[in-house]
Design a protein around this motif. Sequence first.
Motif, PDB file in Angstrom:
ATOM      1  N   LEU A   1      25.707  40.644  10.546  1.00 43.92           N
ATOM      2  CA  LEU A   1      25.673  39.253  10.992  1.00 43.92           C
ATOM      3  C   LEU A   1      24.821  39.134  12.254  1.00 43.92           C
ATOM      4  O   LEU A   1      25.326  39.057  13.378  1.00 43.92           O
ATOM      5  N   ILE A   2      23.512  39.123  12.057  1.00 47.60           N
ATOM      6  CA  ILE A   2      22.552  38.954  13.145  1.00 47.60           C
ATOM      7  C   ILE A   2      22.019  37.527  13.079  1.00 47.60           C
ATOM      8  O   ILE A   2      21.622  37.056  12.015  1.00 47.60           O
ATOM      9  N   PHE A   3      22.002  36.844  14.230  1.00 44.16           N
ATOM     10  CA  PHE A   3      21.510  35.465  14.232  1.00 44.16           C
ATOM     11  C   PHE A   3      20.389  35.296  15.239  1.00 44.16           C
ATOM     12  O   PHE A   3      20.234  36.085  16.167  1.00 44.16           O
ATOM     13  N   ASP A   4      19.576  34.265  15.029  1.00 41.55           N
ATOM     14  CA  ASP A   4      18.445  33.988  15.906  1.00 41.55           C
ATOM     15  C   ASP A   4      18.928  33.542  17.280  1.00 41.55           C
ATOM     16  O   ASP A   4      20.032  33.001  17.426  1.00 41.55           O
ATOM     17  N   ARG A   5      18.088  33.749  18.281  1.00 40.11           N
ATOM     18  CA  ARG A   5      18.418  33.330  19.641  1.00 40.11           C
ATOM     19  C   ARG A   5      18.798  31.848  19.681  1.00 40.11           C
ATOM     20  O   ARG A   5      18.077  30.993  19.173  1.00 40.11           O
ATOM     21  N   GLY A   6      19.957  31.553  20.267  1.00 41.56           N
ATOM     22  CA  GLY A   6      20.401  30.171  20.398  1.00 41.56           C
ATOM     23  C   GLY A   6      21.006  29.579  19.149  1.00 41.56           C
ATOM     24  O   GLY A   6      21.327  28.385  19.116  1.00 41.56           O
ATOM     25  N   LYS A   7      21.205  30.402  18.091  1.00 37.92           N
ATOM     26  CA  LYS A   7      21.692  29.895  16.806  1.00 37.92           C
ATOM     27  C   LYS A   7      23.076  30.444  16.452  1.00 37.92           C
ATOM     28  O   LYS A   7      23.343  30.806  15.310  1.00 37.92           O
ATOM     29  N   ALA A   8      23.961  30.503  17.435  1.00 37.77           N
ATOM     30  CA  ALA A   8      25.321  30.971  17.167  1.00 37.77           C
ATOM     31  C   ALA A   8      26.012  30.113  16.116  1.00 37.77           C
ATOM     32  O   ALA A   8      26.877  30.588  15.370  1.00 37.77           O
ATOM     33  N   GLY A   9      25.603  28.850  16.021  1.00 34.45           N
ATOM     34  CA  GLY A   9      26.202  27.957  15.029  1.00 34.45           C
ATOM     35  C   GLY A   9      26.024  28.454  13.603  1.00 34.45           C
ATOM     36  O   GLY A   9      26.864  28.162  12.731  1.00 34.45           O
ATOM     37  N   ASP A  10      24.962  29.208  13.333  1.00 39.69           N
ATOM     38  CA  ASP A  10      24.749  29.721  11.982  1.00 39.69           C
ATOM     39  C   ASP A  10      25.892  30.640  11.557  1.00 39.69           C
ATOM     40  O   ASP A  10      26.372  30.581  10.422  1.00 39.69           O
ATOM     41  N   VAL A  11      26.331  31.521  12.470  1.00 43.08           N
ATOM     42  CA  VAL A  11      27.438  32.421  12.151  1.00 43.08           C
ATOM     43  C   VAL A  11      28.745  31.645  12.071  1.00 43.08           C
ATOM     44  O   VAL A  11      29.592  31.903  11.205  1.00 43.08           O
ATOM     45  N   LEU A  12      28.935  30.672  12.950  1.00 44.97           N
ATOM     46  CA  LEU A  12      30.158  29.869  12.896  1.00 44.97           C
ATOM     47  C   LEU A  12      30.251  29.111  11.571  1.00 44.97           C
ATOM     48  O   LEU A  12      31.340  28.982  10.999  1.00 44.97           O
ATOM     49  N   ARG A  13      29.130  28.637  11.059  1.00 48.90           N
ATOM     50  CA  ARG A  13      29.136  27.961   9.756  1.00 48.90           C
ATOM     51  C   ARG A  13      29.513  28.947   8.646  1.00 48.90           C
ATOM     52  O   ARG A  13      30.270  28.599   7.728  1.00 48.90           O
ATOM     53  N   THR A  14      29.001  30.156   8.722  1.00 45.06           N
ATOM     54  CA  THR A  14      29.346  31.173   7.726  1.00 45.06           C
ATOM     55  C   THR A  14      30.840  31.471   7.748  1.00 45.06           C
ATOM     56  O   THR A  14      31.497  31.552   6.692  1.00 45.06           O
ATOM     57  N   VAL A  15      31.379  31.635   8.942  1.00 45.35           N
ATOM     58  CA  VAL A  15      32.799  31.963   9.052  1.00 45.35           C
ATOM     59  C   VAL A  15      33.673  30.771   8.667  1.00 45.35           C
ATOM     60  O   VAL A  15      34.749  30.937   8.081  1.00 45.35           O
ATOM     61  N   TYR A  16      33.213  29.563   8.960  1.00 46.38           N
ATOM     62  CA  TYR A  16      33.939  28.383   8.511  1.00 46.38           C
ATOM     63  C   TYR A  16      34.023  28.388   6.981  1.00 46.38           C
ATOM     64  O   TYR A  16      35.097  28.146   6.406  1.00 46.38           O
ATOM     65  N   ALA A  17      32.895  28.674   6.323  1.00 48.21           N
ATOM     66  CA  ALA A  17      32.896  28.751   4.856  1.00 48.21           C
ATOM     67  C   ALA A  17      33.790  29.877   4.373  1.00 48.21           C
ATOM     68  O   ALA A  17      34.511  29.725   3.351  1.00 48.21           O
ATOM     69  N   LEU A  18      33.781  31.019   5.058  1.00 48.94           N
ATOM     70  CA  LEU A  18      34.681  32.111   4.695  1.00 48.94           C
ATOM     71  C   LEU A  18      36.126  31.670   4.698  1.00 48.94           C
ATOM     72  O   LEU A  18      36.886  31.918   3.742  1.00 48.94           O
ATOM     73  N   ASP A  19      36.533  30.992   5.759  1.00 48.83           N
ATOM     74  CA  ASP A  19      37.932  30.554   5.849  1.00 48.83           C
ATOM     75  C   ASP A  19      38.285  29.531   4.778  1.00 48.83           C
ATOM     76  O   ASP A  19      39.377  29.556   4.201  1.00 48.83           O
TER      77      ASP A  19
END
Length: 411
Positions: free
Chosen positions: A387-405
Motif C-alpha cells: 500500500l504505497i501512495f503518492d505524496r499528499g494522497k493519503a485519501g487514496d489508501v483511506l478510500r481503499t480501507v473504507y471499501a475493505l470495511d
Amino acid sequence: MERYDALFRLYDEFDTDTLRAYKDFVDLFPPVDSRVALDHWQSASDDMEERKDAIRDAFDAGETYADVAAHATRDQAFTALDLYNSHGRPVNALVLDVDETLRSAGGTDNEIPRETLHLLTEFHERGVPIVVCTGQTLENVKGFAIQGLGNELVHSGDVSIVYEAGTGVFTPGHGADTKRLLYEDLDEEIRDAFDEIRSRVLSDAPDELRRCTHLQGNEFNVTMKPNFETGSPDAVEVIDDALVHMLNLLGETVAGEDASAGPDWARAHYAAEDPEIRGVLESRGDTADCDPADVPEDVRATFERVDVAYYEGDAAEIGSLELNKVVGVEAALEVLGVDDPFTLVMGDSKSDLRVMEWVAEHDAGIAAAPEHASRDVLDHVIRTDELIFDRGKAGDVLRTVYALDRLASLG
C-alpha cells in the motif's frame, strides 16, 4: 469469486467515475450563502442519489456496493477485496502519522487535504476509532486536529493522540485516563539524563547552531528543529549540525566522570546502530575515533535505552527507546477499548516502522506509506500489502480501507 464477479459488474456496467465526482462535490462543497450555489449542490446531490439507487436496485447487497462505488475507484475496490481475502478482517482502528503522511510540505502545502479530513469523519461516523500518532507536541496536534476535524469529533471519546512519538497519550472524554504521561514510568536515572540534556542543549550549542535552531516545546523528548523551511538545503545542514551536537552532549551526560570520551562513544554506538546517522557523520568527517566495542558496558547499557532520531532537514531528537509509538499506540487502543485491534497504520519514518512491524508480528493490521517514505518503511510495506501512495494522497489508501470495511460487512 462471487464478490469479484459483483465488482466486475459494478465497475463495468455503471458510471462509477461520475458517481464519485458527485459524491466528492457534495461532501466537499464549501459553505456559501448563495441560492444559485445551493441549487447546484442540491442538483448534484439528487443526481448522486439517482445513480446510487440504480446500483441499489441491481445488487442483492445494493447499499454496500453503491457505497463502495461512491468512494473507491476500480483499482481501490479490487485492492480492498484482495486485502479482505488475505486478512479476513475489517479495519477497526486507524493509526495515522501526520507530517509527510496525512500532509506534506511538498504535496499539500503542509495542510491535511479536505478530502482526507472528510474521509476521517466518515470512518468516525462508522464507529472506527482514530489514533493520531506523531512526534509533535500535544498542543500542536490538538490545534490542527480540532481545526481540521472539529471540536466535537476530537472530544467524542473515539479519538486519541499519541504525541512526542509515544511519551504521552491524550484521549479526551475518558476521565482519569484522558492524559497518560508514559514517561513518568521511566526510572530516575533516565529522567535525570534527559533533564540535563534539555537544560544544556541550547546553552552549550555553538553560536551558529543556537541562532539557526530552536527547541521544540516537548514534555519529555529533546528535539531540535531548524529555523529554515523544512527540507531546504539550509535546514538539512543545520539539522546535521544539531545531530552531531546532540550525540556529543548525550555522550558527555551518560559518560559521567569519563565525559571527555563520551562524545566518541556516542558517535561510535549510534553510527553502528543507524545507517542514516553513520552517513551524516561520514559526510562531515565526524566519525568516532573508537570502535563500538570500546564503549564501556555500563555506558552502552544506557545508550541502548536512549533513541537518537534523525529526520533530514526536519529534526534531530533524543527520546527513550522504552517510550515509542508502539507503546503509545498500545496505550491509546487500551483507553479506546479496542481489545482485538486490526489497524491501518500509515507513516513514513523509522518510528512509524516500529508500529508497522508490531502489527505485522501480531497480525493486528496493515501498513501504508507515501512514496517518499524512508527506504526501510517502503521495504516493509512492499513486503506486506504493497500500500504505497503518492505524496499528499493519503485519501487514496483511506478510500481503499473504507471499501475493505464495507465489503467485509457482507460477511
